[in-house]
Design an enzyme around this catalytic site. Structure first.
Site, PDB file in Angstrom:
ATOM      1  N   CYS A 130       2.504  16.922  36.512  1.00  0.00           N
ATOM      2  CA  CYS A 130       1.662  15.775  36.892  1.00  0.00           C
ATOM      3  C   CYS A 130       1.192  15.803  38.339  1.00  0.00           C
ATOM      4  O   CYS A 130      -0.002  15.891  38.616  1.00  0.00           O
ATOM      5  CB  CYS A 130       2.429  14.475  36.642  1.00  0.00           C
ATOM      6  SG  CYS A 130       3.075  14.285  34.974  1.00  0.00           S
ATOM      7  N   HIS A 177       1.025   8.694  40.956  1.00  0.00           N
ATOM      8  CA  HIS A 177       2.003   9.790  41.006  1.00  0.00           C
ATOM      9  C   HIS A 177       1.748  10.799  42.121  1.00  0.00           C
ATOM     10  O   HIS A 177       1.926  12.005  41.946  1.00  0.00           O
ATOM     11  CB  HIS A 177       2.076  10.506  39.656  1.00  0.00           C
ATOM     12  CG  HIS A 177       3.409  11.178  39.453  1.00  0.00           C
ATOM     13  ND1 HIS A 177       3.665  12.047  38.412  1.00  0.00           N
ATOM     14  CD2 HIS A 177       4.570  11.119  40.163  1.00  0.00           C
ATOM     15  CE1 HIS A 177       4.908  12.483  38.485  1.00  0.00           C
ATOM     16  NE2 HIS A 177       5.481  11.931  39.554  1.00  0.00           N
TER      17      HIS A 177
END
Length: 537
Positions: A75, A131
């Site tokens: 991610c 993130h």
């Protein structure tokens, strides 16, 4: 219209002007970037999946399918390269992901995509998963170029309650509006639906005559496997419960993209909009994803971890209904979209990405000829790796992967290396299953060479047959490694615990001098779209 009397120069100018206005509108195009989470290579209808994705299939078929498109295996790395146009080795984020308890974020001395688009006159809005770190306010999306932010700061969490636990006694709320917890906005709505509603609301309240950059980063289809029950009905025939829930989540996502597209048309954006759709990494078979027939999974450097679902849909494309088989990487979106938005690309950005718009829109050759997938010097070392195996040029114990033209080289421990056929999705745990497609990556090997064009499934290792190619690629790795910065992967900071922040995941680094510095640096980057190399953290 009779135009024979016009001077040739004026006539040419009229034609060019008319073509530009008809293709690109009166202003730079609106840009909608849809980044989905953990969608496997096979997990879209047009790649042969049993999962029904009529919207994605239609948008891709009417646009340009990216069939040689690469992202990063996890991610944070993919998101960092999207935001900066730079490889992980140049941002210090070579290892793993940015964890919720780490005092780390996307380095503040890197200019971001929204900052450059904002400089070019765009309104910039983000909805969904960030993130990229949040330990101090300077790391937050609204300090990195976005006019607004609604979404989560962590890598995953409950789709309904928006809570996330990083361990016993380390749980907190993770839904934010701007820089504060979004308690009042929370109705316990499933995040895919909630994020779509928020994005549609942004479209409804924005003036279409002003260029818009909307970054919609869905939480789906990352674990935990949660989905409204109505989407499960259509997949009763799938025996494996993980696969069944996962398929339902993808269908919900497909419907969300349909609603977003309808809103683009309803509010008069569509004719002057470029939609980019991308997964952030490969799927995870352990929780229902499928990358078949590619090898490996999320978190690996095999093709199943880094070759992604992606397409571009837009009325502005010169050649619609085509496939782009030129090499494209997630870092390319930075220069491509900034140029498309009539922004500027300063030399001191030191980009690793390329402007690939002509390759996508017109089918011209891509300027990209290679991809550094990564060099991670602190990942677990291959037991049998050595300098000798790397011809004295490279220690093959180190995890690394490089693509040059048709060739792909891997060293170290690339990660889980099975091919997982669709028929193996049953109720038996994957880790207990043995089938003909399973191999062991630790059988003494620490170096592989594949011709990805002729062998996209990485079945035939050619490293012994073409040692001269191996040596050239190892030398290329060495050159890349000389430009790498030190890995930034700090230890857990106990102050990150949400119990010290009213039960909310959020900035915990309370350095007033540092915050003032971050604020000044953010203003500097937003105003100039570049950074002074003398300014150092």
């Amino acid at each position: 219209m009779l135009m024979w009397w016009l001077p040739l120069g004026l006539l040419f100018g009229f034609i060019v002007s008319h073509t530009w206005s008809s293709n690109f509108g009166k202003s730079p195009p609106h840009i909608v970037f849809i980044l989905v989470d953990d969608q496997g290579f096979r997990d879209v209808g047009y790649h042969g999946s049993e999962i029904k994705t009529p919207t994605l299939d239609r948008l891709a078929a009417q646009g340009v399918k990216l069939e040689n498109y690469y992202v990063q295996p996890l991610c944070s790395p993919s998101r960092s390269q999207l935001m900066t146009g730079r490889y992980q080795i140049h941002t210090g984020l070579q290892h793993s992901i940015i964890r919720a308890t780490q005092p780390s974020c996307l380095p503040l001395d890197n200019v971001t995509l929204p900052q450059k688009l904002k400089q070019a006159g765009y309104s910039t809005h983000m909805v969904g998963k960030w993130h990229l770190g949040f330990y101090k306010r300077g790391c937050l999306p609204t300090r990195r170029g976005f006019d607004s932010f609604f979404g989560s700061l962590l890598g995953s969490g409950d789709y309904y309650s928006h809570y996330k636990c990083e361990g016993p006694g380390t749980c907190g709320y993770d839904l934010h509006e701007g820089e504060e917890a979004a308690w009042e906005q929370d109705r316990g709505l499933y995040s895919t639906l909630m994020y779509t509603q928020k994005a549609v609301g942004i479209l409804a309240n924005h003036n279409p005559s002003k260029p818009l950059f909307l970054y919609l980063a869905y939480q789906a289809v990352h674990s935990p496997l949660q989905v409204p029950s109505r989407y499960l009905e259509r997949y009763k025939g799938i025996v494996n419960p993980h696969r069944r829930k996962y398929a339902a989540m993808v269908s919900c996502l497909d419907e969300a993209v349909r609603n977003l597209t309808l809103a683009l048309k309803r509010y008069h954006y569509y004719d002057n909009t470029v939609i980019v759709y991308s997964s952030d990494n490969g799927g995870q078979p352990l929780v229902g994803g499928s990358n078949w027939p590619l090898r490996g999974s999320k978190a690996t450097l095999w093709e199943g971890g880094i070759r992604a679902v992606g397409f571009v849909h837009s009325p502005l494309l010169a050649k619609k209904g085509t496939e782009c088989r030129s090499l494209v990487h997630i870092s390319d979106w930075f220069p491509t979209l900034v140029t498309l938005g009539e922004g500027t690309l300063d030399e001191d950005l030191n980009l690793d990405g390329y402007d690939v718009w002509e390759a996508i829109s017109e089918g011209l050759p891509s300027p990209r000829q290679d991809i550094l997938h990564n060099i991670d010097p602190i990942y677990v070392k291959a037991k049998n790796g050595s300098w000798k195996a790397g011809y004295g040029l490279w220690n093959t114990a180190v995890q690394a992967a490089l693509r040059v033209g048709h060739w792909k080289l891997l060293t170290g421990v690339p990660g889980y290396s099975d091919w997982v056929p669709p028929q193996t999705f049953n109720t038996q745990r994957l880790t207990l299953r043995w089938h003909s497609e399973r191999v062991r990556w630790d059988r003494g090997k620490s170096l592989w060479l594949f011709n990805i064009t002729s062998d996209p499934y990485e079945r035939v290792d050619l490293s012994q047959r073409y040692p001269h190619v191996v040596k050239k690629m190892l030398m290329r790795l060495v050159q890349y490694n000389k430009t790498a910065v030190r890995v930034h992967y700090p230890a857990k900071d106990l102050r990150s615990n949400p119990q010290y922040n009213d039960g909310v995941w959020g900035p915990w680094y309370k350095d007033e001098i540092g915050d003032r510095y971050d604020h000044l640096l953010t203003n500097h980057l937003n105003s100039r779209g570049g950074w002074n190399r003398k300014i150092q953290k």
